[in-house]
Motif scaffolding. Structure first.
Motif, PDB file in Angstrom:
ATOM      1  N   ARG A  64      15.033  18.521 -17.958  1.00  0.00           N
ATOM      2  CA  ARG A  64      15.422  19.191 -16.722  1.00  0.00           C
ATOM      3  C   ARG A  64      15.132  18.341 -15.498  1.00  0.00           C
ATOM      4  N   GLY A  65      13.955  17.733 -15.510  1.00  0.00           N
ATOM      5  CA  GLY A  65      13.573  16.895 -14.375  1.00  0.00           C
ATOM      6  C   GLY A  65      14.562  15.755 -14.197  1.00  0.00           C
ATOM      7  N   LEU A  95      11.896   9.731 -11.538  1.00  0.00           N
ATOM      8  CA  LEU A  95      11.223  11.022 -11.670  1.00  0.00           C
ATOM      9  C   LEU A  95       9.729  10.828 -11.926  1.00  0.00           C
ATOM     10  N   PHE A 112      10.381  21.435  -5.875  1.00  0.00           N
ATOM     11  CA  PHE A 112      10.595  20.807  -7.179  1.00  0.00           C
ATOM     12  C   PHE A 112      10.750  21.867  -8.266  1.00  0.00           C
ATOM     13  N   ARG A 115      20.552  14.717  -7.904  1.00  0.00           N
ATOM     14  CA  ARG A 115      20.158  14.366  -6.557  1.00  0.00           C
ATOM     15  C   ARG A 115      20.614  12.956  -6.181  1.00  0.00           C
ATOM     16  N   ARG A 136      14.712  32.797 -19.410  1.00  0.00           N
ATOM     17  CA  ARG A 136      15.524  31.592 -19.404  1.00  0.00           C
ATOM     18  C   ARG A 136      14.740  30.393 -19.942  1.00  0.00           C
ATOM     19  N   ASN A 137      13.445  30.318 -19.589  1.00  0.00           N
ATOM     20  CA  ASN A 137      12.682  29.117 -19.933  1.00  0.00           C
ATOM     21  C   ASN A 137      12.049  29.163 -21.308  1.00  0.00           C
ATOM     22  N   THR A 195      14.180  23.430  -7.938  1.00  0.00           N
ATOM     23  CA  THR A 195      15.289  22.640  -8.499  1.00  0.00           C
ATOM     24  C   THR A 195      15.216  22.582 -10.022  1.00  0.00           C
ATOM     25  N   MET A 196      14.010  22.708 -10.561  1.00  0.00           N
ATOM     26  CA  MET A 196      13.868  22.691 -12.014  1.00  0.00           C
ATOM     27  C   MET A 196      14.200  24.044 -12.624  1.00  0.00           C
ATOM     28  N   GLY A 197      14.510  25.017 -11.781  1.00  0.00           N
ATOM     29  CA  GLY A 197      14.901  26.327 -12.302  1.00  0.00           C
ATOM     30  C   GLY A 197      13.737  27.191 -12.722  1.00  0.00           C
ATOM     31  N   LYS A 198      12.551  26.906 -12.177  1.00  0.00           N
ATOM     32  CA  LYS A 198      11.407  27.727 -12.574  1.00  0.00           C
ATOM     33  C   LYS A 198      11.188  28.877 -11.610  1.00  0.00           C
ATOM     34  N   PRO A 200       3.079  24.497 -18.113  1.00  0.00           N
ATOM     35  CA  PRO A 200       3.967  23.668 -17.291  1.00  0.00           C
ATOM     36  C   PRO A 200       5.289  24.365 -16.946  1.00  0.00           C
ATOM     37  N   LEU A 201       5.684  25.339 -17.783  1.00  0.00           N
ATOM     38  CA  LEU A 201       6.946  26.015 -17.520  1.00  0.00           C
ATOM     39  C   LEU A 201       6.786  27.132 -16.495  1.00  0.00           C
ATOM     40  N   ARG A 256       2.071  14.535 -12.482  1.00  0.00           N
ATOM     41  CA  ARG A 256       2.681  15.577 -13.296  1.00  0.00           C
ATOM     42  C   ARG A 256       3.220  15.024 -14.615  1.00  0.00           C
ATOM     43  N   TYR A 257       4.030  13.954 -14.508  1.00  0.00           N
ATOM     44  CA  TYR A 257       4.670  13.466 -15.739  1.00  0.00           C
ATOM     45  C   TYR A 257       3.706  12.667 -16.610  1.00  0.00           C
ATOM     46  N   GLU A 294      11.075  19.946 -20.212  1.00  0.00           N
ATOM     47  CA  GLU A 294      10.627  19.609 -18.864  1.00  0.00           C
ATOM     48  C   GLU A 294      11.187  18.254 -18.421  1.00  0.00           C
ATOM     49  N   TYR A 325       2.162  15.272 -18.579  1.00  0.00           N
ATOM     50  CA  TYR A 325       2.982  15.713 -19.708  1.00  0.00           C
ATOM     51  C   TYR A 325       2.911  14.721 -20.862  1.00  0.00           C
TER      52      TYR A 325
END
Lengths: 198, 664, 158
Positions: B468-469, B488, A61, B476, B422-423, A64-67, B408-409, B495-496, B465, B499
């Protein structure tokens, strides 16, 4: 006063009756009610396995999230899968206690294989599913191969078509060179040996 | 009814004590029938405490003033609703309520797992029933709600008018539910230690209980703050009173626990730490009860001084020593499977989060017990007030909020440089820009600029977040965005949901920062028709009214509000005199907008109401505190919602064990 | 599944890789402790009774105190238009005049005792910045035991 004594007696007797019931009845205490039967090591391993699976999923995960960078992902993924494999191996050791019938069955199988000219090793872990795995005695040497189930990472042996842990479809494994070939291949693409189809 | 209550309480104690011993012996001697009998006893405890609760409720409703508790906490004039809620309004009643909740939770746990985890569950039951026994001992011998008076008063003295408010009715039981809820994971922890099964199992099994306890605790704290703001009329919502601190400390350590179990689940680390955190949370919950009931520390809403404090102190000591001894016993089994790899990873962020949360709890603890400690050490009692807490907790909370944005990042294990760039580049630059803008727009307070920039940063990272998710999910599955977002969240509830909670906390932070730094306060005495100006507002006193209602004399001033010359409407702050208790009670008038609250208090009047004195606060952004709070609760519910996959995982483990057993 | 640790990676009982975490964590803990200690110094107030304050005499002037004691109800004067509350706290014959510039707490007239926080000025008048009211209920005289103290934050604004 009499009223409250009566209430007290009533409540007390109902409660005591309810509590004493299991002691008096002493019903068949086995299976689900037994306290000693379940193997704690097994449960620990099962939980560990779930945790590792979850970690693998999370890793994917994050990827895919680019982390996670590609190479980090692959390396970490590999490590977690290796850990999962270890857990599965331990699980097998803990879980597996052969019964007499299983031992008989295995001896018969081994004899039959010797008679037909095969080595015992080739028959290891034939087919998928639990019953086949239980036919394998704990002392038996497995072929050590690098091939792992693409779904869950569990190692498998020559002749296996489905993963014994997750039921995933496996690439055929050559008994001679240990290499894998395409699905439906009849001969090993690396050394040409005929692939055993169990 | 008093007799029934007495009997039920005594029987509960006997049953709970029996259940604790029987389940323990059942586990030790491998006697399943004893375990089953102990389980029955635990359920019987629920029945008995329920009878006691019903008996007390009946006594309250039937105004049986021969029972001391009823005489002290209700009277004939009280509305039905408040008469019933007097059940937990006083000391003995609230302890009974607590014991009842614990027996309810225990019964549910033991029912859920009546056939599962036979190594663990008897010990869980034994621990739960030991705690229950403690409360029942206190109830039977020190604070019996069914104690009778030697005379029959004509009427009771009633519940304090301040407590006759819906917010205050719900505040104590939610807090208690939170405190009691943490007993469940604590009991599992003890069972895990005692049985040597110290892996992830106990955490997996108590995950939802922990969240439920946390939900109630958060809700209780929020309700308390809201009640203080709306009812108490001093313009604030949090005063760092020892009783508030008592509920805040377990919340802090409980939050740390919620986060650190994730490290154990993912990396098999911090096993000892998790045991210590749940032990801390549970003992702090007990300590909170001790604080409010022992009279050790002066607090405005402390209960009366009594011997209960001694009972609690002894029990806390027992719990601490017992658990630490168990931990010492199991030390060799608790070695970590893994090590930390990198300073810049999610686990080290979690670790930092843990240190900061426990540090915050420690600071609150220090400030709360300082009077006692300083008196013991130096002989003179030194107290600290809100300035102390604001100064200590301010920076700590700021670090917490920053972590909330960063963690979280970060990926598990290690973050690479490119990944960090990037993040973080975009949110970082944007929040710097936001800070700059705030400064240009005239914000001069450095801390406010920093705090607002940080909250902006966190909100941004959370939204990224989600974005992106959702994008990954669309890629997908090819769903539309709404559907993808739903899937998601559905698939990664914890997780969410987490958040969402973070987002709620960010909004709360905005409200707290705004109302702390930009509060405007003004007061004036006005004759009829005169007006005062506060900020952009102009408040004009129109008229004063004084009239009796059923149980009080109302004094009300009607005030017209203009903002920048524009008519906004009228507010009516009141000061009412309750006739029965001759107690005055301030009813503030609050006009809420997204930007700020206008908070008007009728401070007094003279000259037969021709002159009134008004005290006015402008509390900027306060409404975001409550909105954030609501979002926090919502997020917790998202994380908490039953997850069929979770059930399947547990079922799979269970079936595998059964299969193993059968084969053997 | 622990990775194998080479002897050279160990420093004392710790792995080298863990050491930086210990140092980092230590620094943060130290920072929090310093913050706590520092704030104690800046914000602490001595908590004493009226007679104890009286014993301090002139030493008491200009410092922060938190004082508890009963209110002399006769002495209470509240000027709503100026928002000024004046009353005396009494204990064992000692008297402490208190002045408070805010809304009068609802429960003051029903209090058994109050806790005031503030400073003493040159003339011996206590300038209260906050008042906490401790309150009995009306059965106090009939029922011997203590009562619940109703909450009242009035004046304890942050």
């Amino acid at each position: 006063m009499i009223f409250s004594i009566a209430i007290a007696l009533l409540l007390a007797s109902v409660a005591i009756g309810f509590v004493a019931l299991p002691l008096v009845r002493r019903e068949e205490i086995s299976g689900e009610n037994s306290l000693a039967a379940i193997n704690p090591a097994l449960e620990e391993l099962l939980f560990d396995r779930e945790v590792t699976y979850a970690a693998i999923k999370d890793l994917e995960f994050d990827h895919t999230m680019g982390k996670l960078s590609q190479e980090d992902y692959q390396r970490l993924d590999h490590q977690y899968r290796a850990r999962a494999v270890n857990i599965l191996k331990e699980l097998e050791e803990v879980e597996h206690v052969p019964t007499d019938e299983e031992l008989d069955q295995w001896i018969e199988e081994a004899v039959r294989m010797v008679e037909s000219g095969h080595t015992a090793a080739q028959g290891s872990g034939r087919g998928g599913g639990k019953s086949a795995r239980q036919a394998t005695p704990p002392s038996k040497k497995r072929i050590t191969s690098s091939a792992q189930c693409p779904e869950c990472g569990r190692p498998y042996g020559a002749g296996d078509r489905f993963c014994s842990a997750c039921g995933g479809t496996l690439l055929p494994l050559c008994s001679a060179c240990g290499g894998t070939s395409e699905h439906n291949a009849r001969y090993c693409t690396q050394c040409g040996t005929e692939l055993t189809i169990a | 009814m008093a007799n029934v209550g007495h009997v039920a309480l005594l029987l509960s104690l006997g049953l709970a004590a029996y259940a604790s011993v029987a389940t323990f012996l059942g586990a030790k001697q491998k006697l399943p029938e004893l375990w089953k009998s102990g389980r029955h006893a635990s359920w019987a405890v629920l029945a008995m405490t329920s009878i006691a609760v019903v008996a007390l409720g009946y006594a309250l409703l039937s105004h049986d003033f021969s029972i001391r508790y009823v005489a002290e906490h209700s009277n004939r004039d009280m509305p039905l609703f408040y008469t019933l809620t007097a059940l937990w309004g006083g000391q003995a009643g609230s302890l009974l309520f607590w014991a009842w909740l614990l027996s309810l939770f225990s019964a549910i746990v033991l029912w859920q797992h009546r056939n599962d985890y036979p190594e663990l569950m008897p010990l869980v039951a034994s621990t739960l029933m030991a705690v229950e026994s403690f409360f029942l001992i206190v109830l039977n011998f020190e604070a019996n709600p069914f104690q009778q008076l030697s005379f029959l008063p004509a009427d009771g003295q009633g519940l304090n008018p301040l407590l006759q408010n819906p917010g205050m009715v719900m505040h104590p039981p939610t807090l208690y539910a939170g405190f009691v809820g943490f007993t469940v994971p604590f009991a599992f922890a003890i069972a895990a230690l005692a049985s040597g099964r110290v892996g992830a199992g106990w955490i997996r099994l108590t995950r939802r209980w922990t969240l439920i306890a946390w939900l109630f605790l958060s809700l209780g704290i929020l309700l308390g703050a809201n009640w203080a703001y709306n009812e108490l009329g001093w313009g604030g919502y949090w005063a760092w009173d020892p009783v508030e601190n008592a509920s805040f400390m377990p919340w802090l350590t409980g939050t740390a626990f919620l986060h650190s179990v994730m490290i154990q689940e993912h990396r098999g680390m911090l096993k000892v730490w998790n045991f210590i955190l749940i032990l801390l949370t549970f003992t702090l919950a007990l300590f909170g009860t001790f604080l409010t009931r022992s009279g050790v520390i002066d607090s405005v809403h402390a209960f009366a001084t009594s011997n209960i404090g001694t009972y609690f102190l002894a029990f806390i000591a027992l719990v601490l020593l017992g658990t630490l001894a168990l931990l010492y016993e199991r030390w060799d089994d608790l070695k970590s499977d893994n090590t930390l790899d990198s300073m810049v990873s999610r686990e080290s962020a979690f670790l930092l989060n843990n240190i900061v949360f426990v540090g915050a709890a420690f600071a609150v603890f220090c400030g709360t017990v300082y009077p006692v400690v300083s008196e013991l050490v130096t002989g003179s009692k030194i107290v600290v007030g809100p300035p102390f807490f604001n100064r200590v907790e301010g920076p700590i909370f700021l670090v917490m909020v920053i972590l909330m944005g960063v963690a979280p990042l970060l990926p598990w294990r290690r973050a690479s440089r490119e990944h960090l760039m990037r993040n973080f580049l975009v949110p970082l630059i944007l929040s710097l820009v936001a800070g700059l803008l705030l400064t240009l727009l005239g914000t001069r307070e450095v801390w406010a600029v920093v705090a607002f920039s940080v909250t902006f940063f966190v909100a941004l990272t959370i939204l990224i977040e989600y974005y992106r998710g959702t994008r990954a999910q669309i890629k997908r599955s090819g769903d539309n965005p709404v559907r993808a977002l739903y899937t998601l969240v559905q698939k990664n509830r914890r997780r969410y949901g987490g958040y969402v909670i973070h987002l709620g906390v960010v909004l709360m932070a905005v409200g707290i920062v705004g109302s702390t730094f930009y509060r405007v306060e003004s007061e004036a005495t006005l004759a009829q028709g005169e007006s005062m100006s506060v900020g952009n507002y102009l408040l004009q006193f129109d008229q004063f009214a004084s009239y009796p209602t059923q149980n009080m004399q109302v004094h009300a001033a009607t005030v017209t509000i203009y903002e920048n010359g524009r008519y906004l409407g009228q507010v009516v702050p009141e000061k009412n005199l309750y006739i029965a208790s001759s107690q005055p009670m301030t009813e503030v008038a609050i006009r809420t907008t997204a930007k700020e609250d206008l908070y008007v208090i009728l401070a007094g009047w003279s000259n037969k109401g021709n002159n009134v004195t008004l005290k006015v606060f402008i509390n900027p952004l306060v409404v975001w505190l409550w909105i954030g709070g609501a979002i926090l609760i919502l997020g917790t519910l998202v994380a908490l919602w039953p997850d069929p996959r979770e059930e399947r995982v547990l079922a799979r483990i269970r079936s595998r064990e059964l299969a193993w057993e059968t084969v053997r | 599944m622990g990775e194998i640790v080479k002897p050279q990676d160990r420093i004392g009982p710790f792995r080298k890789s863990q050491l930086k975490f210990l140092v980092g964590g230590g620094i943060i803990i130290l920072a929090i402790l310093l913050l706590i200690a520092n704030s104690f110094r800046g914000t602490g107030a001595y908590y004493i009774t009226v007679s104890e304050l009286n014993a301090k005499g002139a030493d008491a002037i200009g410092r922060s105190w938190r004082i508890s004691g009963p209110v002399d109800k006769e002495s209470v004067q509240y000027d709503a238009s100026a928002l000024t509350l004046k009353f005396d706290m009494t204990e064992d014959g000692h008297r402490l005049p208190v002045v408070y510039h805010d809304v009068m707490p609802d429960l003051l007239m029903k209090s058994t005792s109050v806790i005031v926080e503030g400073r003493i000025d040159q003339s011996g008048v206590f300038e209260a910045s906050s008042i906490l009211v401790k309150c009995p209920s009306k059965y106090e005289s009939q029922l011997d035991a203590g009562q619940e103290v109703p909450p009242d934050h009035t004046g304890s604004a942050s």
